[in-house]
Design an enzyme around this catalytic site. Structure first.
Site, PDB file in Angstrom:
ATOM      1  N   LYS A 129      46.475  38.399  53.193  1.00 42.35           N
ATOM      2  CA  LYS A 129      45.509  39.148  52.396  1.00 42.35           C
ATOM      3  C   LYS A 129      44.125  39.132  53.044  1.00 42.35           C
ATOM      4  O   LYS A 129      43.375  40.108  52.957  1.00 42.35           O
ATOM      5  CB  LYS A 129      45.450  38.585  50.978  1.00 42.35           C
ATOM      6  CG  LYS A 129      46.681  38.931  50.141  1.00 42.35           C
ATOM      7  CD  LYS A 129      46.563  38.394  48.740  1.00 42.35           C
ATOM      8  CE  LYS A 129      47.675  38.928  47.841  1.00 42.35           C
ATOM      9  NZ  LYS A 129      49.016  38.633  48.319  1.00 42.35           N
ATOM     10  N   GLU A 140      37.610  35.821  45.792  1.00 40.05           N
ATOM     11  CA  GLU A 140      36.864  37.052  45.588  1.00 40.05           C
ATOM     12  C   GLU A 140      36.303  37.130  44.178  1.00 40.05           C
ATOM     13  O   GLU A 140      36.809  36.481  43.257  1.00 40.05           O
ATOM     14  CB  GLU A 140      37.722  38.278  45.905  1.00 40.05           C
ATOM     15  CG  GLU A 140      38.960  38.414  45.065  1.00 40.05           C
ATOM     16  CD  GLU A 140      39.857  39.539  45.562  1.00 40.05           C
ATOM     17  OE1 GLU A 140      39.744  39.923  46.741  1.00 40.05           O
ATOM     18  OE2 GLU A 140      40.684  40.031  44.767  1.00 40.05           O
ATOM     19  N   HIS A 154      49.154  37.523  35.785  1.00 43.31           N
ATOM     20  CA  HIS A 154      49.024  38.393  36.952  1.00 43.31           C
ATOM     21  C   HIS A 154      50.331  39.092  37.316  1.00 43.31           C
ATOM     22  O   HIS A 154      50.468  39.613  38.424  1.00 43.31           O
ATOM     23  CB  HIS A 154      48.485  37.622  38.169  1.00 43.31           C
ATOM     24  CG  HIS A 154      47.184  36.932  37.915  1.00 43.31           C
ATOM     25  ND1 HIS A 154      46.006  37.623  37.718  1.00 43.31           N
ATOM     26  CD2 HIS A 154      46.872  35.614  37.774  1.00 43.31           C
ATOM     27  CE1 HIS A 154      45.029  36.766  37.498  1.00 43.31           C
ATOM     28  NE2 HIS A 154      45.518  35.547  37.518  1.00 43.31           N
ATOM     29  N   ARG A 171      56.356  47.391  51.076  1.00 46.28           N
ATOM     30  CA  ARG A 171      57.731  47.461  50.568  1.00 46.28           C
ATOM     31  C   ARG A 171      57.754  48.403  49.376  1.00 46.28           C
ATOM     32  O   ARG A 171      56.719  48.910  48.947  1.00 46.28           O
ATOM     33  CB  ARG A 171      58.203  46.075  50.123  1.00 46.28           C
ATOM     34  CG  ARG A 171      57.239  45.429  49.123  1.00 46.28           C
ATOM     35  CD  ARG A 171      57.765  44.142  48.548  1.00 46.28           C
ATOM     36  NE  ARG A 171      56.744  43.377  47.847  1.00 46.28           N
ATOM     37  CZ  ARG A 171      56.321  43.607  46.611  1.00 46.28           C
ATOM     38  NH1 ARG A 171      56.812  44.628  45.931  1.00 46.28           N
ATOM     39  NH2 ARG A 171      55.403  42.859  46.045  1.00 46.28           N
TER      40      ARG A 171
END
Length: 664
Positions: free
Chosen positions: A120, A204, A239, A296
């Site tokens: 990421k 973040e 999440h 994907r």
């Protein structure tokens, strides 16, 4: 050298996605090879494929994550292509590389694209260089706790810690304050190592009311790339997505086009081919920020298929065969609206704790152009502790959002599962929520509405009591012996008539620990039920698994499934698992289990107390991992630890005693 054409496809996955890929591939005339673990020897994807090969033990690391074993089986079976599905090896660059080294077509992007987006933090750097907007954060290689704490304090709170190799909500923590940071970091890293074998994280800024909007992209090896519009996946728990929809409500055409072009730019920046998803955080002011790219097919891809009329797996195979994309951007358009609801074996009233075990019965809504069910499970199958507890995906379509939402509520009411706790009622309540209907969405939706959506009445209503009692009486009547030699014998009479006394039957029902004692009096053409001083007049007819009920003149239909010691009733997306007892009312033992037991099967990953420790109510005692998630088990009272019965690494069964407390 000419591009090979796929003639035999190995699906390196299981469950509903394996079944879904197999159906498309077989329709295209391609032979399909399934692989399976010990736990999946009787699974539906094994039965659906043209052939199936055993690959190892039940745990994913012993089967579906064994790269060399799957490559060898592809070669043995003569499969010249592999479809990885999603999860497991779908974003594993080493697996993709070994497929290429063995002249096996990987139905997915090239190794370079997987590696670029697999981290990421690296993905964010690439996107920044490509001019893609990013949320403020730290994506560096220095992973020392002190530096991460400093960077977190610079960014400000709340913030998000996220495993760089993560996905599916694993290895993510929201941190509200500086004091919580280190504890959250350690937990996140521990889960990341367990799920992905890599504990590197990024940090973040956490937007306070963002929506999760993602763009479906497709690219071929000839330089063409398109986007197939967006999906809104804002409603999430831990999440993980709960309900997805396409298109995203309230998005302007300008924003849709801007996000689509950014997604295409992101795909081209890494030389992408095949199906991919570029995920964005969409803020209240209309701004959007790159979050990650999934290299994907996504779990929620069916909603895109429903609004475009396309088969994305077919497109994957076409691109993998070296052909150009079937359509250009100007040939693609949105038609109507679609929702996908993920039906899980889990308990929404208990923090969505996953459930495992046998599905005694599964009844599906009628499927047609408006309603689709993707599943790898049928009645009699088992939801295993080793894999994600998703039972099925329910997908609906209609001409507009409100009509599609009505379809969703109706289909959820007709989706019946007995034997395990599911989230079907929760999903129905979510689809009926006023804010959801008005599309007032953000990623904190369930934080705000969770309590009202997970509240369920623990008692039985009169119509359910009447239905269960009527079922008992109908079944009893049907079991009476019929004297064929004398059809007019009074012993063949099923109306309950008696010569000298009123005939009645005592029915005892047990639901969630509550006992209901009903006296059912036979009357001409109906039953009179006595319960807690009330009298209910009931009659009806049992047709298959549907009970047509008339309660005091109110007619309704209740579906049911028999199971050991009772039945499960279904109505309006609710289910009631009821035990039927013939004995007299039982005096329940008021002494509940005093010691700490495992709520489900799993592995102990941390023990926080020792023998002799004094603990307080609510104190964390032991951490288990089950269904790829961490579960912290806490003390239910102030007490003293008498003995810790399991240590880190131990496997425990559901109900196993974990910690013994000293007697008071």
């Amino acid at each position: 050298m000419a591009q090979m054409s796929i003639h035999k496809l190995l699906i390196a996955n299981r469950g509903e996605i394996a079944c879904r890929v197999i159906r498309t591939a077989q329709r295209m005339g391609i032979e399909c090879v399934a692989v399976y673990s010990d736990a999946d020897k009787d699974a539906q994807h094994v039965k659906l494929a043209d052939e199936a090969w055993h690959i190892g033990g039940s745990a994913a690391k012993d089967s579906y994550l064994k790269v060399d074993t799957i490559i060898n089986i592809a070669k043995k079976s003569g499969a010249n292509a592999v479809h990885p599905g999603y999860g497991f090896l779908s974003e594993n660059a080493d697996f993709c590389r070994k497929c290429s080294e063995n002249n096996i077509i990987f139905v997915g992007p090239p190794v370079s694209a997987i590696e670029a987006m697999g981290s990421k933090s690296e993905a964010k750097s690439i996107m920044a260089d490509a001019g893609v907007p990013l949320v403020q954060g730290y994506h560096g290689d220095d992973q020392s706790a002190d530096l991460l704490q400093q960077e977190a304090d610079k960014i400000g709170y709340p913030l998000l810690i996220k495993a760089t190799a993560g996905g599916g909500g694993k290895g993510m923590r929201v941190v509200e304050s500086s004091e919580q940071f280190i504890e959250s970091l350690e937990s996140c890293k521990r889960e990341a190592i367990s799920s992905f074998g890599d504990d590197k994280v990024l940090i973040e800024k956490y937007l306070t009311k963002p929506r999760h909007v993602e763009i479906q992209v497709f690219a071929d090896s000839h330089g063409n790339a398109v986007h197939l519009f967006e999906r809104d996946c804002s409603v999430q728990r831990r999440h993980q997505k709960v309900i997805e929809e396409a298109p995203a409500p309230g998005l302007s055409e300008d924003t849709r086009e801007a996000m689509g072009q950014v997604a295409i730019t992101a795909a081209k920046a890494i030389g992408y081919t095949g199906a991919g998803t570029v995920e964005f955080l969409y803020d209240e002011d209309g701004s959007f920020y790159f979050m990650e790219m999934n290299t994907r097919l996504q779990v929620e891809h069916p909603v895109t298929e429903m609004i475009t009329g396309l088969d994305l797996v077919e497109w994957q195979i076409v691109v993998a065969n070296g052909l150009t994309l079937p359509l250009s951007q100007d040939q693609l358009e949105i038609n109507g609206h679609a929702f996908e609801a993920r039906i899980y074996a889990e308990d929404p009233t208990n923090d969505f704790l996953p459930a495992t075990g046998k599905i005694n019965y599964m009844g599906l809504p009628v499927t047609n152009a408006n309603v689709r069910v993707d599943s790898g499970i049928v009645s009699g199958d088992t939801v295993s502790v080793y894999y994600d507890p998703m039972i099925a995906k329910l997908i609906v379509w209609d001409s507009d959002r409100n009509s599609a939402l009505a379809r969703l509520r109706g289909a959820l009411s007709d989706f019946h599962v007995a034997g395990l706790t599911t989230n079907i009622e929760f999903l129905h309540q979510l689809a009926s929520n006023d804010d959801f209907i008005q599309a007032d969405l953000d990623t904190h939706f369930l934080d705000k509405h969770g309590e009202e959506l997970t509240t369920s009445d623990p008692s039985l209503s009169d119509d359910i009591i009447a239905a269960a009692t009527l079922y008992v009486m109908i079944k009893q009547s049907s079991q009476n012996t019929f004297d064929e030699a004398d059809p007019y014998s009074p012993w063949n009479e099923s109306s309950g008539w008696r010569l000298n006394e009123d005939n009645h039957h005592i029915v005892e029902l047990v639901f969630q620990g509550q006992h209901y004692l009903i006296t059912a009096h036979f009357r001409n053409g109906h039953f009179l039920l006595e319960l807690d001083g009330k009298e209910l007049k009931v009659c009806g007819e049992l047709k298959g698994n549907k009970l047509q009920l008339d309660l005091d003149g109110h007619k309704s239909t209740v579906s049911l499934a028999e199971q050991e010691n009772g039945l499960v009733l279904f109505k309006n997306a609710r289910s009631w698992e009821i035990e039927i007892k013939d004995n007299s009312l039982v005096n329940l033992d008021s002494d509940s289990q005093a010691n700490l037991t495992a709520p489900m099967p799993g592995t102990v990953i941390d023990v926080l107390v020792s023998k002799g420790d004094s603990v307080e109510e609510g104190q964390a005692l032991i951490v288990m991992e089950a269904m790829k998630m961490e579960h912290t088990i806490k003390a239910h009272k102030d007490t003293v630890i008498a003995e810790v019965l399991y240590q880190v690494g131990d496997l425990v069964d559901e109900g196993a005693e974990l910690i013994a407390f000293e007697e008071e």
